[in-house]
Design a protein around this motif. Structure first.
Motif, mmCIF file in Angstrom:
data_model
loop_
_atom_site.group_PDB
_atom_site.id
_atom_site.type_symbol
_atom_site.label_atom_id
_atom_site.label_comp_id
_atom_site.label_asym_id
_atom_site.label_seq_id
_atom_site.Cartn_x
_atom_site.Cartn_y
_atom_site.Cartn_z
ATOM 1 N N PHE A 181 0.815 -1.208 0.000
ATOM 2 C CA PHE A 181 0.000 0.000 0.000
ATOM 3 C C PHE A 181 0.854 1.266 0.000
ATOM 4 N N ASP A 182 2.154 1.115 0.258
ATOM 5 C CA ASP A 182 3.032 2.286 0.340
ATOM 6 C C ASP A 182 3.788 2.429 -0.976
ATOM 7 N N GLN A 183 3.082 2.919 -2.017
ATOM 8 C CA GLN A 183 3.668 3.053 -3.343
ATOM 9 C C GLN A 183 3.502 4.478 -3.854
ATOM 10 N N HIS A 184 4.300 4.803 -4.851
ATOM 11 C CA HIS A 184 4.083 6.058 -5.566
ATOM 12 C C HIS A 184 2.710 5.984 -6.228
ATOM 13 N N PRO A 185 1.985 7.115 -6.309
ATOM 14 C CA PRO A 185 0.645 7.102 -6.899
ATOM 15 C C PRO A 185 0.573 6.432 -8.274
ATOM 16 N N ALA A 186 1.581 6.654 -9.128
ATOM 17 C CA ALA A 186 1.562 6.033 -10.463
ATOM 18 C C ALA A 186 1.669 4.521 -10.360
ATOM 19 N N ASP A 187 2.503 4.023 -9.419
ATOM 20 C CA ASP A 187 2.632 2.579 -9.217
ATOM 21 C C ASP A 187 1.369 2.020 -8.566
ATOM 22 N N ALA A 188 0.801 2.790 -7.630
ATOM 23 C CA ALA A 188 -0.431 2.353 -6.982
ATOM 24 C C ALA A 188 -1.564 2.237 -8.000
ATOM 25 N N PHE A 212 -8.783 -1.749 -1.722
ATOM 26 C CA PHE A 212 -7.470 -1.107 -1.759
ATOM 27 C C PHE A 212 -7.591 0.383 -1.444
ATOM 28 N N ILE A 213 -8.518 1.045 -2.114
ATOM 29 C CA ILE A 213 -8.680 2.487 -1.926
ATOM 30 C C ILE A 213 -9.056 2.824 -0.490
ATOM 31 N N LYS A 214 -9.863 1.967 0.119
ATOM 32 C CA LYS A 214 -10.293 2.232 1.499
ATOM 33 C C LYS A 214 -9.143 2.160 2.487
ATOM 34 N N GLN A 215 -8.055 1.496 2.110
ATOM 35 C CA GLN A 215 -6.900 1.399 3.001
ATOM 36 C C GLN A 215 -5.960 2.596 2.910
ATOM 37 N N LEU A 216 -6.167 3.430 1.905
ATOM 38 C CA LEU A 216 -5.258 4.557 1.683
ATOM 39 C C LEU A 216 -5.757 5.822 2.355
ATOM 40 N N PRO A 217 -4.825 6.708 2.753
ATOM 41 C CA PRO A 217 -5.243 8.044 3.159
ATOM 42 C C PRO A 217 -5.953 8.724 1.983
ATOM 43 N N ILE A 218 -6.854 9.631 2.282
ATOM 44 C CA ILE A 218 -7.643 10.273 1.239
ATOM 45 C C ILE A 218 -6.755 10.937 0.192
ATOM 46 N N LYS A 219 -5.711 11.613 0.628
ATOM 47 C CA LYS A 219 -4.833 12.302 -0.334
ATOM 48 C C LYS A 219 -4.151 11.298 -1.260
ATOM 49 N N ASP A 220 -3.659 10.184 -0.692
ATOM 50 C CA ASP A 220 -3.010 9.160 -1.519
ATOM 51 C C ASP A 220 -4.005 8.506 -2.473
ATOM 52 N N ALA A 221 -5.226 8.288 -1.976
ATOM 53 C CA ALA A 221 -6.255 7.699 -2.819
ATOM 54 C C ALA A 221 -6.569 8.606 -4.001
ATOM 55 N N ALA A 222 -6.663 9.913 -3.738
ATOM 56 C CA ALA A 222 -6.961 10.878 -4.805
ATOM 57 C C ALA A 222 -5.843 10.906 -5.843
ATOM 58 N N GLU A 223 -4.600 10.915 -5.394
ATOM 59 C CA GLU A 223 -3.470 10.971 -6.323
ATOM 60 C C GLU A 223 -3.364 9.691 -7.140
ATOM 61 N N SER A 224 -3.668 8.549 -6.515
ATOM 62 C CA SER A 224 -3.585 7.270 -7.227
ATOM 63 C C SER A 224 -4.676 7.163 -8.282
ATOM 64 N N ALA A 239 -16.219 8.788 -2.132
ATOM 65 C CA ALA A 239 -15.935 9.267 -3.487
ATOM 66 C C ALA A 239 -15.877 10.789 -3.523
ATOM 67 N N ALA A 240 -16.801 11.441 -2.817
ATOM 68 C CA ALA A 240 -16.815 12.905 -2.800
ATOM 69 C C ALA A 240 -15.575 13.463 -2.133
ATOM 70 N N ARG A 241 -15.125 12.822 -1.048
ATOM 71 C CA ARG A 241 -13.904 13.282 -0.365
ATOM 72 C C ARG A 241 -12.684 13.144 -1.278
ATOM 73 N N ILE A 242 -12.655 12.075 -2.061
ATOM 74 C CA ILE A 242 -11.548 11.867 -3.000
ATOM 75 C C ILE A 242 -11.572 12.938 -4.090
ATOM 76 N N VAL A 243 -12.748 13.203 -4.644
ATOM 77 C CA VAL A 243 -12.884 14.245 -5.667
ATOM 78 C C VAL A 243 -12.453 15.594 -5.118
ATOM 79 N N GLU A 244 -12.841 15.884 -3.880
ATOM 80 C CA GLU A 244 -12.502 17.161 -3.255
ATOM 81 C C GLU A 244 -11.000 17.313 -3.059
ATOM 82 N N GLU A 245 -10.323 16.184 -2.839
ATOM 83 C CA GLU A 245 -8.879 16.217 -2.589
ATOM 84 C C GLU A 245 -8.054 16.301 -3.871
ATOM 85 N N MET A 246 -8.661 15.961 -5.006
ATOM 86 C CA MET A 246 -7.938 15.988 -6.281
ATOM 87 C C MET A 246 -7.610 17.415 -6.716
#
Length: 445
Positions: A25-32, A47-59, A80-87
């Motif tokens: 789970f500790d990968q660069h966003p492009a690798d994730a 997988f997405i639920k295990q990531l911090p919101i910022k990492d999930a958004a970047e991935s 999903a809305a929190r991820i969109v907001e963080e992008m």
């Protein structure tokens, strides 16, 4: 966009980790993103639920369009809305633009009011224009500030900005008056006013409705890291960054390659099969009609082929060689049109260049084929007919390959659109016509 204070990984029941054993789970966003795309949709959600919101958004921002939209559609609306907001705004807009109206509205209703207003504005722009690919997270400074005040302001804002390379100077009416790099700010004399730093600057901007390909050309031409996007009143709307340009160039190259053969420009291996059929079938039907033209030409000379069967053996050589010559010219011309601003005079000069190349290659190949045919058949006239037909068809192939994209461009169409189909028709039908026609006049009199 606001940065969430709590970015700790969300604790989940052990059973939600089923199917993800051994996954890092500790990968660069492009690798994730690549890891996520290799999972089925249920495991993607886990997988997405295990990531911090910022990492999930970047991935998710790094994923292919179809994959990211499918994933967002399967997440609960709140997450999903929190991820969109963080992008980043441009990434969030691209994602939202491909969702159904109902899902788009549901997610926007859960986004903070300020971010929601920004995203709704960005969604109004055509996605193929500068406004559609621009990022609004920019540092904007009043031109009347001095360098020290500007640095202090940047320190306050830079955490929420994605692009700290440049600061953009505006006047009292929010009109863009200049761009200053952070390096220039650091080297400026204490107390120097920002407006004095850009007095002699040749400001390069682009209108929000400019095609994104033109934006890519400008950034490449002037070696910029970011290009300001303005409205008709020269008010700053956002910027297009060099990483966006890489995506644009990659996307356009892929579209051109697929469009050349009549496939859907945005088609991928993950596209629904019914969509691929709709995109390809009309061009396959057109190709069948064009192939009938070539078959008709052969039919006209059926008697010639019956009298000299060796012509049937030589026909594919002429057509294939001319087709390859045309494809070479076609590829070079489409690349030129994609990389540079369209200049009618230079473009048609390029056609003459391809004609010269086609003629020289045709002469050399024709002489080689003349020698081979003469050696095998011991018939000088047949070898001569084959050599002349091959040279003429290669010349026609070069002319067609270089001209078809320009003619499509002049007609307001995509220069790559099914150009390979048109080229094949010309080289096949004309190759058969020249070879069989010459054979009829010279060999079968």
């Amino acid at each position: 966009m606001s940065v969430k204070e709590n970015e700790e990984k969300i604790t989940r029941p052990v059973d939600e980790m089923d199917g993800l054993s051994g996954v890092d789970f500790d990968q660069h966003p492009a690798d994730a993103a690549e890891t996520i795309e290799g999972l089925d949709i249920a495991d993607q959600v886990k997988f997405i639920k295990q990531l911090p919101i910022k990492d999930a958004a970047e991935s998710i921002a790094e994923m292919d369009d179809l994959d990211q939209k499918a994933l967002i559609s399967n997440l609960n609306r709140g997450l999903a809305a929190r991820i969109v907001e963080e992008m980043a705004p441009d990434d969030a807009t691209d994602l939202l633009d491909g969702l159904s109206d109902d899902l788009q509205k549901a997610l926007l209703s859960r986004v903070a009011a300020e971010d929601r207003a920004e995203l709704k504005t960005l969604l109004t722009f055509d996605p193929d224009t500068a406004g559609g690919v621009m990022n609004t997270e920019v540092v904007i400074l009043d031109q009347d500030l001095n360098a020290d005040e500007a640095v202090a302001k940047i320190r306050e804002e830079v955490e929420d900005k994605e692009i700290p390379y440049y600061a953009y100077l505006v006047d009292k009416k929010d009109r863009l008056v200049g761009v200053v790099s952070l390096r220039d700010l650091m080297l400026a004399k204490r107390g120097a006013f920002l407006k004095d730093l850009v007095k002699t600057q040749n400001l390069i901007t682009v209108g929000y409705n400019e095609d994104k390909e033109e934006v890519a050309h400008l950034i490449a031409r002037y070696n910029l890291l970011a290009l300001p996007v303005v409205d008709f009143g020269n008010r700053l709307l956002g910027v297009v960054t060099v990483d966006d340009v890489i995506d644009i160039i990659h996307e356009e190259a892929s579209e051109d390659m697929q469009a050349m053969v009549g496939a859907g420009a945005d088609e991928t291996t993950d596209s629904p099969w019914s969509y691929s059929v709709r995109m390809r079938l009309p061009w396959l039907i057109l190709n069948m009609i064009f192939s009938a033209i070539s078959a008709w030409v052969v039919h006209l000379f059926e008697g010639n082929i019956a009298q000299m069967a060796v012509l049937a053996v030589l026909m594919p050589v002429v057509a294939n060689q001319a087709g390859n010559t045309g494809q070479q010219a076609l590829a070079v011309m489409i690349r030129q049109l994609a990389m540079e601003r369209f200049d009618r005079k230079r473009a048609w000069i390029a056609v003459l260049r391809e004609l010269r190349i086609g003629f020289m290659n045709g002469m050399i190949i024709s002489m080689l084929v003349f020698c081979v045919v003469l050696l095998v058949t011991h018939k000088p006239l047949l070898a001569g007919v084959m050599g002349v037909a091959l040279c003429v068809d290669m010349l026609l192939g070069a002319l067609a390959g270089a001209s078809i994209p320009l003619l499509l461009k002049e007609l307001g169409r995509d220069p790559a659109q099914a150009s390979s189909i048109f080229l094949t028709t010309i080289t096949d039908s004309m190759g058969f016509l020249v070879l069989l026609g010459l054979a009829g006049m010279v060999l079968l009199r």
